[in-house]
Structure formats: structure tokens, C-alpha cells
Design an enzyme around this catalytic site. Structure first.
Site, PDB file in Angstrom:
ATOM      1  N   TYR A 246       8.599  27.361  98.225  1.00 31.88           N
ATOM      2  CA  TYR A 246       9.087  28.231  99.115  1.00 31.88           C
ATOM      3  C   TYR A 246       9.661  29.624  98.532  1.00 31.88           C
ATOM      4  CZ  TYR A 246       9.243  25.613 103.413  1.00 31.88           C
ATOM      5  OH  TYR A 246       8.719  24.465 104.622  1.00 31.88           O
TER       6      TYR A 246
ATOM      7  N   HIS B 247       5.789  21.692 108.098  1.00 34.07           N
ATOM      8  CA  HIS B 247       5.496  22.994 107.515  1.00 34.07           C
ATOM      9  C   HIS B 247       4.048  23.153 107.921  1.00 34.07           C
ATOM     10  CE1 HIS B 247       4.439  26.299 104.853  1.00 34.07           C
ATOM     11  NE2 HIS B 247       3.512  25.611 104.501  1.00 34.07           N
TER      12      HIS B 247
ATOM     13  N   ASN C  90      12.943  20.728 110.926  1.00 31.32           N
ATOM     14  CA  ASN C  90      12.091  20.988 111.910  1.00 31.32           C
ATOM     15  C   ASN C  90      10.734  20.263 111.760  1.00 31.32           C
ATOM     16  OD1 ASN C  90      11.292  22.491 109.691  1.00 31.32           O
ATOM     17  ND2 ASN C  90      11.388  24.473 111.010  1.00 31.32           N
TER      18      ASN C  90
ATOM     19  N   GLU D  78      -1.503  27.150  98.934  1.00 38.15           N
ATOM     20  CA  GLU D  78      -0.775  25.882  99.285  1.00 38.15           C
ATOM     21  C   GLU D  78      -1.515  24.715  99.153  1.00 38.15           C
ATOM     22  OE1 GLU D  78       2.465  28.044 102.382  1.00 38.15           O
ATOM     23  OE2 GLU D  78       1.080  26.475 103.078  1.00 38.15           O
TER      24      GLU D  78
ATOM     25  N   LYS E 199       7.793  16.883 107.092  1.00 40.60           N
ATOM     26  CA  LYS E 199       9.020  17.155 106.194  1.00 40.60           C
ATOM     27  C   LYS E 199       9.801  15.888 106.213  1.00 40.60           C
ATOM     28  CE  LYS E 199       9.465  22.060 106.990  1.00 40.60           C
ATOM     29  NZ  LYS E 199      10.193  23.149 107.413  1.00 40.60           N
TER      30      LYS E 199
HETATM   31  P1  ATP Z   1       7.584  26.465 107.681  1.00 39.13           P
HETATM   32  O1  ATP Z   1       7.265  27.618 106.324  1.00 39.13           O
HETATM   33  O2  ATP Z   1       8.505  25.437 107.217  1.00 39.13           O
HETATM   34  O3  ATP Z   1       6.235  26.133 108.036  1.00 39.13           O
HETATM   35  P2  ATP Z   1       8.067  28.588 109.536  1.00 39.13           P
HETATM   36  O4  ATP Z   1       6.718  29.309 108.961  1.00 39.13           O
HETATM   37  O5  ATP Z   1       7.888  28.443 110.999  1.00 39.13           O
HETATM   38  O6  ATP Z   1       8.196  27.300 108.462  1.00 39.13           O
HETATM   39  P3  ATP Z   1       9.490  30.298 107.658  1.00 39.13           P
HETATM   40  O7  ATP Z   1      10.061  31.523 108.297  1.00 39.13           O
HETATM   41  O8  ATP Z   1       8.338  30.329 106.642  1.00 39.13           O
HETATM   42  O9  ATP Z   1       9.150  29.455 109.165  1.00 39.13           O
HETATM   43  O10 ATP Z   1      10.746  29.517 107.284  1.00 39.13           O
HETATM   44  C1  ATP Z   1      10.588  28.457 106.558  1.00 39.13           C
HETATM   45  C2  ATP Z   1      11.838  27.341 106.664  1.00 39.13           C
HETATM   46  O11 ATP Z   1      13.145  28.090 106.550  1.00 39.13           O
HETATM   47  C3  ATP Z   1      11.730  27.144 108.169  1.00 39.13           C
HETATM   48  O12 ATP Z   1      10.873  25.955 108.456  1.00 39.13           O
HETATM   49  C4  ATP Z   1      13.369  26.571 108.310  1.00 39.13           C
HETATM   50  O13 ATP Z   1      13.351  25.249 108.039  1.00 39.13           O
HETATM   51  C5  ATP Z   1      13.865  27.435 107.394  1.00 39.13           C
HETATM   52  N1  ATP Z   1      14.475  28.786 108.028  1.00 39.13           N
HETATM   53  C6  ATP Z   1      13.659  29.709 108.503  1.00 39.13           C
HETATM   54  N2  ATP Z   1      14.728  30.722 109.229  1.00 39.13           N
HETATM   55  C7  ATP Z   1      15.613  29.981 109.126  1.00 39.13           C
HETATM   56  C8  ATP Z   1      16.914  30.576 109.622  1.00 39.13           C
HETATM   57  N3  ATP Z   1      17.194  31.782 110.176  1.00 39.13           N
HETATM   58  N4  ATP Z   1      18.020  29.828 109.342  1.00 39.13           N
HETATM   59  C9  ATP Z   1      17.808  28.453 108.913  1.00 39.13           C
HETATM   60  N5  ATP Z   1      16.737  28.249 108.238  1.00 39.13           N
HETATM   61  C10 ATP Z   1      15.728  28.779 108.440  1.00 39.13           C
HETATM   62 MG    MG Z   2       6.391  29.432 106.744  1.00 36.88          MG
END
Ligand code: ATP
Ligand code: MG
Length: 137
Positions: free
Chosen positions: A49, A115, A112, A126, A9
Site C-alpha cells: 500500500y 482489495h 471492507n 501486484e 482481507k
Molecule cells: P483497495 O485498494 O483495498 O482495493 P480501494 O481501491 O477501493 O480499496 P483505495 O483508495 O485504494 O480504495 O484505499 C485503500 C484502502 O484504504 C481502502 O480499501 C480502505 O480500507 C482504506 N481507505 C481508503 N480511503 C479511506 C478513508 N477515507 N478513510 C479510511 N480508510 C480509507
Molecule cells: Mg486501491
């Protein structure tokens, strides 16, 4: 053999840790089948997303994903989807296990670092979103 999609990211790209993160994959049995640095458009990020479109953090997530270039890669290996998720660590870096990519390189839940596809089905979609057949052969 599985394939999964990884995104380094904008926070991690800006920090200059592309090489360190790709090394985690290669050092843990995942081959980099394809990789490229791209600047996502707002539309790209919204489509990618789309599953989170109704979540309160959606706009912030999209803004963040287009705040700078990202590095998208196809990782290949045994249990690639699960292995990559394990190497990444928890979504919130404060909860990520020591030694994971997010524990070592991420600041907070918004920025974070990486992804990773969360299922084989999503991985297929994807990968197709970012890579042409020619880039994968
Ligand atoms: P990614 O899809 O980015 O790999 P992930 O699968 O661990 O991450 P997801 O639940 O898919 O998490 O959420 C996608 C992204 O949205 C997360 O990487 C994070 O940056 C953001 N996100 C998720 N939950 C929250 C939250 N509660 N508050 C703020 N941002 C969030
Ligand atoms: Mg995810």
C-alpha cells in the site's frame, strides 16, 4: 484475457466467508488462476500500500491488513480488472451497490472485505508481488 489481483482481507477471512467470496468470482466469469492464504508482515503491507503512505489512514490500513491472515488470488478472464472492481463495490460499503461483495460482507471503510487491483498496470505489479512464475503456470 486479463489477470487481476484479489485480496480477501482479514475481516472477511475471520468471518468465514472465503468460499462465498471466491464463489462470486467463479459465478461471474472469473477463473481463479492461483490462490493462497498468507499472513502479511508489516513490511509486506507497507510495500503493498506504499501508494497511500502519505494518507492519514495509512497506519490504520497497515495495522488492519496484518491483523490476521488474508487470501490472495489471481483472477483471470475478460475485463478481469474492471469486472472484479464491479463485483467488489465501492470502497465504503455504505456506498456499495446492493449485491456487491462489500455491500454483503463488509462492515466499514476500514474493514471492507476485499482489495482489487485498480488498473491493468497495477494488476501486473501486484500479481508479481505475491506470486512466483511457477505458481502462475
Ligand atoms: P483497495 O485498494 O483495498 O482495493 P480501494 O481501491 O477501493 O480499496 P483505495 O483508495 O485504494 O480504495 O484505499 C485503500 C484502502 O484504504 C481502502 O480499501 C480502505 O480500507 C482504506 N481507505 C481508503 N480511503 C479511506 C478513508 N477515507 N478513510 C479510511 N480508510 C480509507
Ligand atoms: Mg486501491
Amino acid at each position: 484475457m486479463e489477470r487481476t489481483l484479489s485480496i480477501i482481507k482479514p475481516d472477511a477471512v475471520a468471518k468465514g466467508v472465503i468460499g462465498k467470496i471466491l464463489d462470486r468470482f467463479e459465478s461471474n466469469g472469473l477463473k481463479i488462476a492461483a490462490t493462497k492464504k498468507v499472513q502479511l508482515t508489516r513490511k509486506d503491507a507497507e510495500c503493498f500500500y506504499a501508494i497511500h503512505a502519505e494518507r492519514p489512514f495509512f497506519n490504520d490500513l497497515v495495522d488492519f491488513m496484518i491483523s490476521g491472515p488474508v487470501v490472495v488470488s489471481v483472477l483471470e478472464g475478460e475485463d478481469a480488472v474492471a469486472k472484479n472492481r464491479k463485483l467488489m463495490g465501492a470502497t465504503n460499503p455504505k456506498e456499495a451497490e446492493a449485491g456487491t461483495i462489500r455491500a454483503d460482507f463488509a462492515e466499514n471503510i476500514d474493514a471492507n472485505a476485499v482489495h482489487g487491483s485498480d488498473s491493468l498496470e497495477n494488476a501486473v505489479n501486484e500479481i508479481a508481488f505475491f506470486f512466483s512464475q511457477r505458481e502462475l503456470s
